[in-house]
Design an enzyme around this catalytic site. Structure first.
Site, PDB file in Angstrom:
ATOM      1  N   ASP A  75       0.845  -1.199   0.000  1.00  0.00           N
ATOM      2  CA  ASP A  75       0.000   0.000   0.000  1.00  0.00           C
ATOM      3  C   ASP A  75       0.879   1.248   0.000  1.00  0.00           C
ATOM      4  OD1 ASP A  75      -1.898   2.099   0.691  1.00  0.00           O
ATOM      5  OD2 ASP A  75      -3.220   0.492   1.363  1.00  0.00           O
ATOM      6  N   SER A 129      -6.941   4.424  -1.681  1.00  0.00           N
ATOM      7  CA  SER A 129      -6.792   2.972  -1.642  1.00  0.00           C
ATOM      8  C   SER A 129      -8.096   2.232  -1.903  1.00  0.00           C
ATOM      9  CB  SER A 129      -6.227   2.538  -0.281  1.00  0.00           C
ATOM     10  OG  SER A 129      -4.937   3.050  -0.080  1.00  0.00           O
ATOM     11  N   ASP A 180      -9.881  -2.229   6.697  1.00  0.00           N
ATOM     12  CA  ASP A 180      -9.281  -1.146   5.930  1.00  0.00           C
ATOM     13  C   ASP A 180      -9.490  -1.381   4.437  1.00  0.00           C
ATOM     14  OD1 ASP A 180      -8.000   1.271   5.746  1.00  0.00           O
ATOM     15  OD2 ASP A 180      -5.987   0.489   6.090  1.00  0.00           O
ATOM     16  N   THR A 182      -7.896  -1.842   1.520  1.00  0.00           N
ATOM     17  CA  THR A 182      -7.359  -2.887   0.649  1.00  0.00           C
ATOM     18  C   THR A 182      -7.928  -4.267   0.951  1.00  0.00           C
ATOM     19  OG1 THR A 182      -5.357  -1.599   0.252  1.00  0.00           O
ATOM     20  CG2 THR A 182      -5.243  -3.962  -0.196  1.00  0.00           C
ATOM     21  N   ARG A 193     -15.661   3.911   2.794  1.00  0.00           N
ATOM     22  CA  ARG A 193     -14.654   2.973   3.299  1.00  0.00           C
ATOM     23  C   ARG A 193     -14.551   2.972   4.821  1.00  0.00           C
ATOM     24  NH1 ARG A 193      -8.777   5.253   1.646  1.00  0.00           N
ATOM     25  NH2 ARG A 193      -8.169   3.840   3.341  1.00  0.00           N
ATOM     26  N   GLU A 346      -1.514  -8.006   1.896  1.00  0.00           N
ATOM     27  CA  GLU A 346      -1.199  -6.573   1.874  1.00  0.00           C
ATOM     28  C   GLU A 346      -0.191  -6.203   2.956  1.00  0.00           C
ATOM     29  OE1 GLU A 346      -3.251  -2.158   2.388  1.00  0.00           O
ATOM     30  OE2 GLU A 346      -3.916  -3.864   3.597  1.00  0.00           O
ATOM     31  N   ASP A 351       2.118   2.853   3.246  1.00  0.00           N
ATOM     32  CA  ASP A 351       1.270   4.030   3.047  1.00  0.00           C
ATOM     33  C   ASP A 351       1.083   4.815   4.343  1.00  0.00           C
ATOM     34  OD1 ASP A 351      -1.204   5.490   1.658  1.00  0.00           O
ATOM     35  OD2 ASP A 351      -1.944   4.637   3.549  1.00  0.00           O
ATOM     36  N   LYS A 352       0.758   4.130   5.410  1.00  0.00           N
ATOM     37  CA  LYS A 352       0.419   4.824   6.651  1.00  0.00           C
ATOM     38  C   LYS A 352       1.626   5.586   7.206  1.00  0.00           C
ATOM     39  CE  LYS A 352      -2.998   1.257   7.609  1.00  0.00           C
ATOM     40  NZ  LYS A 352      -4.093   2.008   6.983  1.00  0.00           N
ATOM     41  N   HIS A 355       2.296   8.620   5.022  1.00  0.00           N
ATOM     42  CA  HIS A 355       1.406   9.705   5.454  1.00  0.00           C
ATOM     43  C   HIS A 355       1.994  10.448   6.648  1.00  0.00           C
ATOM     44  CE1 HIS A 355      -2.128   9.379   2.931  1.00  0.00           C
ATOM     45  NE2 HIS A 355      -2.274   8.081   3.177  1.00  0.00           N
ATOM     46  N   ASP A 393      -1.111   0.010  -4.759  1.00  0.00           N
ATOM     47  CA  ASP A 393      -2.402   0.601  -5.091  1.00  0.00           C
ATOM     48  C   ASP A 393      -2.270   2.017  -5.647  1.00  0.00           C
ATOM     49  OD1 ASP A 393      -1.498   1.500  -2.644  1.00  0.00           O
ATOM     50  OD2 ASP A 393      -3.394   1.218  -1.595  1.00  0.00           O
ATOM     51  N   HIS A 394      -1.362   2.790  -5.070  1.00  0.00           N
ATOM     52  CA  HIS A 394      -1.164   4.170  -5.518  1.00  0.00           C
ATOM     53  C   HIS A 394       0.233   4.613  -5.121  1.00  0.00           C
ATOM     54  CE1 HIS A 394      -1.539   5.347  -1.327  1.00  0.00           C
ATOM     55  NE2 HIS A 394      -2.656   4.630  -1.264  1.00  0.00           N
ATOM     56  N   HIS A 436      -1.226  11.195  -1.232  1.00  0.00           N
ATOM     57  CA  HIS A 436      -0.970  10.283  -2.333  1.00  0.00           C
ATOM     58  C   HIS A 436      -0.547  11.091  -3.558  1.00  0.00           C
ATOM     59  CE1 HIS A 436      -4.193   7.331  -0.560  1.00  0.00           C
ATOM     60  NE2 HIS A 436      -3.169   7.521   0.255  1.00  0.00           N
TER      61      HIS A 436
END
Length: 638
Positions: A75, A129, A180, A182, A193, A346, A351-352, A355, A393-394, A436
């Site tokens: 992710d 995501s 979450d 994904t 989501r 995953e 990602d987290k 961020h 994913d991104h 993102h």
């Protein structure tokens, strides 16, 4: 889909072996940037190619079908995040032993779509995501925030749902909360989501109480993957607001429906079997998993400070719950030699931590994913019939920069080369959430069908690559087209006992039953291999009656007529043999789990073994047990 024949497997063996050699050649690399005595400044000193790879690359293109597919998602793992992790752990000239080992690579686009307004249906350049996961899970582009619905909110079948209908085993593994985005895209259909559990106010008309399919956690129970492993136990402590388990926790519901619940490594290690009768739900943390490395701090001007080395996180889970260990366990449980499996894995917190502008956090999570990829590749190399795909994913914010940026956050790290790497986060201020980005992403593959990832594709292509590799029939309604039901007896005294066996509902996961004219339905059951059993009492009113079964996913209707007559032969109590399915929560139709006087208990429906009546003299005992079961059923459905 039928398993590949031994002949087909033998024909593919030389190709699989050559592909395995290519992967093995990539894996056998030094753990540091370059071996002692190597000179990167010499002509060819930084060359990665070792001879002509043409023949090996040709042999890495293996025709399908694949028996199994393992999809591994990092992710937020863009090219920058991969490079940062590689530089730090193995040096600039090194390789990630898993992620960099897959022989066939390409790039894919990730844009989402606008949901409404003048731009409805047009590309939204920077996705989230939820939209990106929905794209590879369903093959349908959608809007940010959406979980496996199209831009009009219509549910789209997911790979796990389709694979289940085709008879494959399925798994869903994540280091995040299992609700979450994904992991959720394979198991649920909601507009928001954040609709994690029954208490989530964002559920809106998706809530079970509003007539929807329920929260992500509730739908995850319905989807019934054979193996589900991750975090997110908090949401399962919430209580249902409607349906058969109204007022009970989701944990209690899952247990009643036959799930094996585990919450630590020892309990998971003890699980020997996972199937539709006893699926595994392992939730090991209240929220997301702790990261591998303790956090690093990025500040304005931070890259001018002395470079740091990432430190182990003392809160990290034990190695038996690492992503690689969970991946290995999931494969072991799914690889049962039948029709094959689909598994999504995953690494969530790349990602987290991106961020959070936490370079060490995202690096550790990328290394964790890389170890999971190595586990998947080791299985695929030995198996020869498994497609492995690794992608993201991104894209995300972090960038390797040459000099300390004057206004954005940055940090400095000491790499495996012994040099300093400066990492910048420039899309949010200190304390904010880094954004993102919209760039295309790497996708890499190994095994039967992996050639489809080569070149420039779109994220939705990944769905078709996997579905086609597994030769899945995507019209799952066809698996319920021949559904049947048998009622015993067909003539019964008023209030007499009836047994209804349904079969052939392969395109459905739940079924609803109702006796026409009765105020309360017979409720909903989970279908195991397309089958279930209802035990209930007939109506008091004499005459012709019909019991109607409806597959909740396919809409397939089967009607069974029967007659209630006072002069009908007396019927014995229902057989104590357990039916093949557990009751499922009410999807808005029907009501109680059984009509008044139903003889089917929740315990019996989840597969508990009841000793048969051995002698005629034991009938009184059996009658007492029967009445107790009826009372227990009423308690469960109160």
């Amino acid at each position: 889909m039928t398993p590949t024949s031994h002949t087909g497997r033998a024909m593919r063996a030389p190709l699989a072996l050559s592909a395995a050699l290519l992967v093995a050649a990539s894996i056998c690399i030094p753990s540091t940037a370059f071996a002692a005595g190597d000179d990167l400044s010499a002509n060819g000193g930084a060359q990665r190619n070792d001879g002509d790879k043409t023949a090996l690359l040709r042999d890495s293109i293996v025709d399908g079908p694949a028996k199994n597919v393992i999809l591994l998602i990092g992710d937020g793992m863009g090219d920058s995040e991969i490079t940062i992790a590689r530089n730090y752990e193995y040096g600039a000239a090194g390789e990630l032993p898993g992620i960099d080992a897959l022989p066939l690579t390409g790039q894919y686009t990730t844009y989402s779509l606008y949901r409404d307004g003048e731009n409805k249906g047009k590309p939204d350049a920077v996705p989230d995501s939820a939209a990106t996961g929905s794209a590879w899970a369903t093959g349908t582009k959608t809007f940010d925030n959406a979980i496996s619905v199209d831009i009009d909110g219509n549910p789209q079948d997911t790979l796990i749902e389709i694979a289940k209908a085709n008879g494959l085993k399925t798994g869903n593994v994540s280091t995040s909360e299992i609700q979450d985005a994904t992991p959720a895209v394979q198991a649920a259909h909601v507009d928001a989501r954040s609709c994690y559990g029954p208490d989530s106010p964002s559920c809106g008309d998706d809530a079970l109480a509003a007539g929807g399919l329920g929260s992500i956690s509730e739908q995850l129970i319905d989807t019934r993957a054979d193996v589900t492993l991750g975090g997110g136990s908090t949401s399962f402590g919430q209580t249902a607001k409607a349906g058969q388990w109204n007022g009970q926790t989701l944990f209690a519901q899952a247990e009643d429906r036959g799930y094996q619940l585990v919450d630590d490594g020892a309990a998971l290690a003890a699980v020997a079997t996972a199937d539709q009768s006893q699926p595994v739900l392992g939730l090991f943390t209240p929220g997301n998993f702790p990261t591998r490395f303790a956090p690093s701090v990025a500040t304005v001007g931070g890259a001018d400070l002395p470079a740091v080395t990432c430190e182990p996180n003392p809160d990290r889970l034990a190695t038996d719950l690492s992503l690689a260990s969970l991946t290995t366990k999931a494969i072991d449980l799914l690889d049962t030699g039948d029709k094959g499996f689909f598994l999504q894995v995953e690494g969530a917190s790349i990602d987290k931590q991106d961020h959070a502008a936490n370079a060490c956090g995202q690096i550790g999570e990328t290394i964790d994913l890389d170890e999971a990829v190595q586990a998947a590749l080791a299985f695929a190399e030995a198996d020869g019939e498994t497609l492995v795909i690794v992608t993201a994913d991104h894209a995300h914010t972090s960038q390797i920069v040459d000099s300390t940026p004057p206004t954005s956050l940055s940090t400095a790290l000491t790499t495996a080369d012994g040099t300093t790497m400066k990492v910048s986060y420039g899309t949010a201020a200190l304390g904010g959430s880094q954004q993102h980005t919209g760039s295309q992403l790497r996708i890499a593959g190994y095994g039967p069908g992996a050639a489809q990832v080569v070149g420039l594709t779109d994220q939705t292509d990944n769905f078709f690559t996997m579905a086609n590799a597994l030769t899945l029939e995507r019209d799952t309604d066809v698996f319920s087209a021949g559904a049947t039901a048998t009622l015993t007896p067909t003539t019964v005294q008023p209030g007499g006992d009836l047994v209804l066996d349904a079969a052939g509902f392969g395109g459905d996961r739940q079924i609803d039953a109702v006796v026409q004219g009765e105020a309360e339905g017979l409720g909903s059951h989970d279908l195991i291999d397309g089958a279930t059993r209802y035990e209930f009492s007939g109506p008091a009113e004499e005459g012709a009656h019909v019991v109607t079964l409806t597959g909740r996913q396919s809409g397939k209707v089967v009607e069974v007529p029967f007659t209630v007559a006072a002069d009908a032969p007396a019927t014995p109590s229902p057989s104590p043999t357990p039916p093949p399915a557990a009751p499922a929560p009410d999807g808005g139709a029907g009501g109680d789990s059984g009509s008044a006087g139903s003889g089917a208990s929740v315990l019996g429906s989840t597969g508990a073994v009841v000793a048969p009546v051995l002698t005629v003299g034991a009938l009184l005992l059996a009658a007492g047990a029967y009445l107790f079961a009826r009372q227990r059923r009423r308690q469960h459905t109160a």
